[in-house]
Design an enzyme around this catalytic site. Structure first.
Site, mmCIF file in Angstrom:
data_model
loop_
_atom_site.group_PDB
_atom_site.id
_atom_site.type_symbol
_atom_site.label_atom_id
_atom_site.label_comp_id
_atom_site.label_asym_id
_atom_site.label_seq_id
_atom_site.Cartn_x
_atom_site.Cartn_y
_atom_site.Cartn_z
ATOM 1 N N THR A 45 42.356 -77.044 -8.358
ATOM 2 C CA THR A 45 43.007 -75.778 -7.991
ATOM 3 C C THR A 45 44.506 -75.848 -8.278
ATOM 4 O O THR A 45 45.102 -74.884 -8.785
ATOM 5 C CB THR A 45 42.768 -75.485 -6.484
ATOM 6 O OG1 THR A 45 41.369 -75.585 -6.222
ATOM 7 C CG2 THR A 45 43.252 -74.111 -6.084
ATOM 8 N N ASP B 23 42.901 -81.087 -6.601
ATOM 9 C CA ASP B 23 43.544 -81.287 -7.890
ATOM 10 C C ASP B 23 43.231 -80.167 -8.892
ATOM 11 O O ASP B 23 44.126 -79.638 -9.555
ATOM 12 C CB ASP B 23 43.110 -82.650 -8.444
ATOM 13 C CG ASP B 23 43.634 -82.888 -9.823
ATOM 14 O OD1 ASP B 23 44.810 -82.578 -10.061
ATOM 15 O OD2 ASP B 23 42.867 -83.358 -10.686
ATOM 16 N N GLU C 114 31.092 -93.703 -3.881
ATOM 17 C CA GLU C 114 30.233 -93.241 -4.983
ATOM 18 C C GLU C 114 30.775 -93.613 -6.363
ATOM 19 O O GLU C 114 30.033 -93.693 -7.336
ATOM 20 C CB GLU C 114 30.020 -91.727 -4.899
ATOM 21 C CG GLU C 114 31.318 -90.928 -5.013
ATOM 22 C CD GLU C 114 31.132 -89.423 -4.835
ATOM 23 O OE1 GLU C 114 29.995 -88.940 -4.821
ATOM 24 O OE2 GLU C 114 32.159 -88.730 -4.698
ATOM 25 N N GLN D 223 29.309 -85.062 4.815
ATOM 26 C CA GLN D 223 30.712 -85.490 5.006
ATOM 27 C C GLN D 223 31.692 -84.330 4.880
ATOM 28 O O GLN D 223 32.842 -84.418 5.289
ATOM 29 C CB GLN D 223 31.082 -86.570 3.975
ATOM 30 C CG GLN D 223 30.327 -87.861 4.175
ATOM 31 C CD GLN D 223 30.318 -88.723 2.923
ATOM 32 O OE1 GLN D 223 31.130 -89.619 2.774
ATOM 33 N NE2 GLN D 223 29.402 -88.454 2.010
ATOM 34 N N ARG E 152 17.569 -101.185 1.947
ATOM 35 C CA ARG E 152 17.374 -99.730 1.937
ATOM 36 C C ARG E 152 18.712 -99.094 1.573
ATOM 37 O O ARG E 152 19.774 -99.693 1.810
ATOM 38 C CB ARG E 152 16.966 -99.212 3.319
ATOM 39 C CG ARG E 152 15.610 -99.634 3.778
ATOM 40 C CD ARG E 152 14.496 -98.872 3.038
ATOM 41 N NE ARG E 152 13.188 -99.142 3.610
ATOM 42 C CZ ARG E 152 12.418 -100.185 3.311
ATOM 43 N NH1 ARG E 152 12.829 -101.081 2.419
ATOM 44 N NH2 ARG E 152 11.243 -100.338 3.891
ATOM 45 N N GLY F 85 33.958 -89.554 -2.470
ATOM 46 C CA GLY F 85 35.332 -89.958 -2.762
ATOM 47 C C GLY F 85 35.668 -90.003 -4.239
ATOM 48 O O GLY F 85 36.785 -90.344 -4.615
ATOM 49 N N THR G 212 41.251 -82.022 0.590
ATOM 50 C CA THR G 212 40.079 -82.716 0.060
ATOM 51 C C THR G 212 39.683 -83.801 1.046
ATOM 52 O O THR G 212 40.555 -84.476 1.606
ATOM 53 C CB THR G 212 40.296 -83.367 -1.325
ATOM 54 O OG1 THR G 212 39.195 -84.244 -1.586
ATOM 55 C CG2 THR G 212 41.566 -84.160 -1.461
ATOM 56 N N ILE G 213 38.393 -83.948 1.238
ATOM 57 C CA ILE G 213 37.950 -85.049 2.094
ATOM 58 C C ILE G 213 38.277 -86.385 1.435
ATOM 59 O O ILE G 213 38.389 -87.390 2.100
ATOM 60 C CB ILE G 213 36.434 -84.991 2.406
ATOM 61 C CG1 ILE G 213 35.583 -85.104 1.129
ATOM 62 C CG2 ILE G 213 36.084 -83.752 3.211
ATOM 63 C CD1 ILE G 213 34.107 -85.422 1.398
ATOM 64 N N ASP G 214 38.439 -86.369 0.097
ATOM 65 C CA ASP G 214 38.617 -87.633 -0.638
ATOM 66 C C ASP G 214 39.977 -88.281 -0.392
ATOM 67 O O ASP G 214 40.154 -89.467 -0.662
ATOM 68 C CB ASP G 214 38.468 -87.398 -2.152
ATOM 69 C CG ASP G 214 37.127 -86.811 -2.535
ATOM 70 O OD1 ASP G 214 36.206 -86.842 -1.691
ATOM 71 O OD2 ASP G 214 36.993 -86.314 -3.666
#
Ligand code: F6P
Length: 369
Positions: free
Chosen positions: A120, A118, A237, A289, A281, A185, A140-142
């Protein structure tokens, strides 16, 4: 082919992702076969700001199909409209768009292929208005870029995250623990959703569905009561509790989007332990990723995208970004994509299937989500 097309540039901007080299290879090989010279721009728009370009020949783009990262280098702080330069203890922000346009002409480029997310794409729109011939390739990995059903890199990231979740599964089960795994993400939950489903996570928390902490804690407890002595939680995240806010790890000076998310898994693990007395944990999967060899799916998509980008250039269709929609390669105006993100719709078929098999999304039972 346009008579004037002799030399094109290619750059990779924003965060890296698996498949960038496969796109560079496809753009360059298609152009070289067509008798067109290719210049690689180093480190995203930094290369045009600082006049750092290198000529790509066959040897540069051979043997890079399966290579992670980008041979050109990338940067998510290289917006020409807001170029940050260190100044004493801080930074000063400069508008260097004219400098970019000047270096583009000086390099003799007839067109530029920008492979980015986005930030760029948005940054490129101003340069198109200043006369640069630009086409875009979404990465993008997202998987959160507007107008395309999919971005390359996402499949590889999901595969990496799934592998990690599968490994977490066995240790969670051995120690009868609640394991909270934080996935990338930003404000879209595609990685957490897809990796969560693929690994059979018991609870998936994504930004699009604010969670109720008590619902999450109750699900862990319920599982424990029914003899399932462990719980796997895949959390994006950018997930947040109802009425709460995202957990921010840091601010990155000079980045178009300075907020870096992080910490929601630690927060959840702490809160669930407090409310249930189950041992918890947390794991933050982080930049792993973004690394590694692209999957076969991403290599194919990247090759199609790179080829399609060159075709846009060849046909003088500047200002457009390649997309995949309904399984077909197409293109849209880059200005339509700028500053928008594609989040997970609440009627997404994968999300509905996950719900149907009993996956908890942390929403209150009365909620329509
Ligand atoms: O947009 C890609 C992405 O990997 C996000 O998923 C993540 O929040 C962010 O970039 C991390 O950025 P950086 O590389 O600056 O830490």
């Amino acid at each position: 082919m346009s008579k004037s097309l002799q030399r094109i540039g290619v750059l990779t901007g924003g965060g890296d992702c698996p498949g960038l080299n496969a796109v560079i290879r496809a753009v360059a090989k298609t152009a070289l076969q067509d008798g067109v010279e290719v210049m690689g721009v180093e480190d995203g728009y930094f290369g045009l700001i600082e006049n750092r370009l290198l000529r790509l020949d066959w040897t540069h783009v051979s043997n890079i199909l399966t290579l992670g990262g980008t041979i050109l280098g990338s940067c998510n702080r290289s917006d020409p409209a807001a170029y940050s330069v260190p100044d004493g203890d801080g930074w000063v922000v400069k508008d260097v768009r004219d400098q970019v346009v000047a270096h583009y002409h000086q390099a003799g480029l007839d067109a530029l292929v920008v492979i980015g997310g986005d930030g760029t794409m948005s940054g490129s729109v101003d340069l198109i208005d200043r006369g640069m011939h630009i086409v875009g390739v979404p990465k993008t990995i997202d998987n959160d870029l507007w107008a395309t059903d999919v971005t390359f890199g996402h499949d590889t990231a999901v595969s990496t995250a799934t592998d990690a979740l599968d490994k977490i599964h066995t240790t969670a089960s051995s120690h009868h623990r609640v394991m909270v795994v934080e996935l990338m993400g930003r404000y879209a939950g595609w990685i957490a959703l897809h990796a969560g489903i693929a690994s059979g996570a018991d609870i998936i928390l994504i930004p699009e569905i604010p969670f109720d902490l008590q619902v999450v804690a109750d699900r862990c407890q319920e599982r424990s009561r029914h003899g399932k002595r462990f719980t796997i939680i895949a959390v994006g995240e950018g997930a947040k509790s109802i009425g709460g806010d995202v957990v921010v790890d840091r601010h990155v000076e000079g980045s178009p989007d300075p907020i870096r998310l992080g910490g929601v898994a630690a927060y959840l693990a702490h809160e669930i332990e407090e409310r249930t007395s189950l041992e918890c944990r947390h794991v933050v999967l982080g930049h792993v990723q973004r690394g590694g060899t692209p999957t076969a799916f991403d290599r194919v998509l990247a090759t199609q995208f790179g080829h399609a980008a060159y075709e846009l250039v060849r046909n003088n269709r500047f200002g457009r970004m390649v997309v995949q929609r309904g399984g077909q390669i197409d293109s849209v105006a880059m200005s339509d994509v700028a500053n928008k993100i594609r989040t997970v719709p609440l009627d997404d078929p994968a999300l509905l299937a996950a719900r149907a098999v009993g996956t908890c999304f942390g929403a209150p039972r009365s909620s329509a989500h």
